[in-house]
Design a protein around this motif. Structure first.
Motif, short mmCIF file in Angstrom:
data_model
loop_
_atom_site.label_atom_id
_atom_site.label_comp_id
_atom_site.label_asym_id
_atom_site.label_seq_id
_atom_site.Cartn_x
_atom_site.Cartn_y
_atom_site.Cartn_z
N ILE A 1 87.57 86.81 47.30
CA ILE A 1 88.03 87.29 48.61
C ILE A 1 88.18 88.81 48.57
CG2 ILE A 1 89.91 87.19 50.32
CD1 ILE A 1 88.66 84.47 50.06
N LYS B 1 92.10 85.45 59.90
CA LYS B 1 91.56 85.80 58.58
C LYS B 1 92.32 85.02 57.49
CE LYS B 1 88.72 88.43 56.28
NZ LYS B 1 87.30 88.54 56.56
N PHE C 1 90.99 81.57 57.32
CA PHE C 1 89.67 81.59 56.68
C PHE C 1 89.84 81.64 55.15
CE2 PHE C 1 86.61 84.47 54.64
CZ PHE C 1 85.44 83.73 54.80
N ILE C 2 90.74 82.49 54.69
CA ILE C 2 90.98 82.64 53.25
C ILE C 2 91.49 81.33 52.66
CG2 ILE C 2 92.45 83.78 51.53
CD1 ILE C 2 92.26 86.34 53.28
N ARG D 1 91.09 78.28 53.78
CA ARG D 1 90.02 77.27 53.76
C ARG D 1 89.03 77.54 52.63
NH1 ARG D 1 90.02 77.31 59.54
NH2 ARG D 1 88.34 78.84 59.51
N LYS D 2 88.68 78.80 52.48
CA LYS D 2 87.68 79.14 51.46
C LYS D 2 88.21 78.83 50.04
CE LYS D 2 84.56 82.72 49.93
NZ LYS D 2 84.08 84.08 50.00
N LEU D 3 89.47 79.14 49.79
CA LEU D 3 90.03 78.88 48.46
C LEU D 3 90.22 77.38 48.23
CD1 LEU D 3 92.56 81.81 48.01
CD2 LEU D 3 90.31 81.56 47.00
N LYS D 4 90.53 76.66 49.29
CA LYS D 4 90.70 75.20 49.17
C LYS D 4 89.36 74.56 48.83
CE LYS D 4 92.90 71.22 51.27
NZ LYS D 4 91.82 70.29 50.93
N ARG D 5 88.30 75.01 49.51
CA ARG D 5 86.95 74.47 49.22
C ARG D 5 86.59 74.74 47.76
NH1 ARG D 5 85.16 76.15 54.30
NH2 ARG D 5 84.32 78.07 53.45
N ALA D 6 86.89 75.96 47.30
CA ALA D 6 86.56 76.33 45.92
C ALA D 6 87.35 75.46 44.94
CB ALA D 6 86.85 77.80 45.69
#
Ligand code: NI
Length: 170
Positions: free
Chosen positions: A101, A155, A158-159, A161-166
């Motif tokens: 990020i 934002k 978004f952060i 969600r992105k970290l959860k997906r990872a």
């Protein structure tokens, strides 16, 4: 020296307040040297003790941020205190606790900090640009404040969600 695991958002340990260091003993020396190894291994420019799960008021920074080279001693700040800040800058900011990020965060462009070094002596230092940014970002870590607090609500979602997906992929 030993590599330590980086605490990744949203781990609640990142929100805990760090405690001041009273004496620089063997435990602190080991912590700082482990932090150095961990920061360089993960290609970070700065690292707070809380990010390796140690709630002590310590952060380190790559000497490159102060115009030095990687061969120079790592910058170490114990019990840091922001004394003064001025000016404005906007630049992308990252954090090893938020892998992948990078978000624009407005910051003062010149920041003066007071801290104790590994020799136990108190010093003051004025940093500009990326070093000023690091002083503020890392000092905030010691108060449980994080990069995600510096961005707007959308934002931030978004952060998350992105970290959860990872994390789900692991
Ligand atoms: Ni950080």
């Amino acid at each position: 020296m030993a590599l330590r695991d980086i605490v990744i958002f949203p781990d609640p340990r990142l929100r805990e307040i760090s405690q001041p260091v009273e004496t620089i003993d063997e435990e602190i020396r080991t912590l700082v040297s482990d932090m150095q190894e961990t920061m360089y291994y993960n290609e970070g420019a700065g690292l707070a003790a809380v990010q390796v799960g140690a709630h002590r008021c310590i952060f380190i920074a790559d000497p490159v941020l102060a115009g030095g080279t990687r061969e120079d001693p790592t910058l170490v700040y114990i019990n840091p205190e922001i004394l003064d800040s001025e000016g404005d800058q906007v630049g992308d900011e990252g954090c090893l606790s938020f892998p992948g990020i990078f978000v624009p965060v407005p910051r003062p462009s010149k920041v003066t900090i007071r801290a104790m070094g590994m020799d136990g002596e108190t010093f003051e230092q004025t940093g500009e640009g990326i070093l000023a940014r690091a002083f503020l970002h890392e000092t905030e870590h010691l108060n449980g404040q994080l990069l995600i607090d510096k961005v707007g609500r959308l934002k931030a979602q978004f952060i998350k969600r992105k970290l959860k997906r990872a994390a789900d992929k692991k």
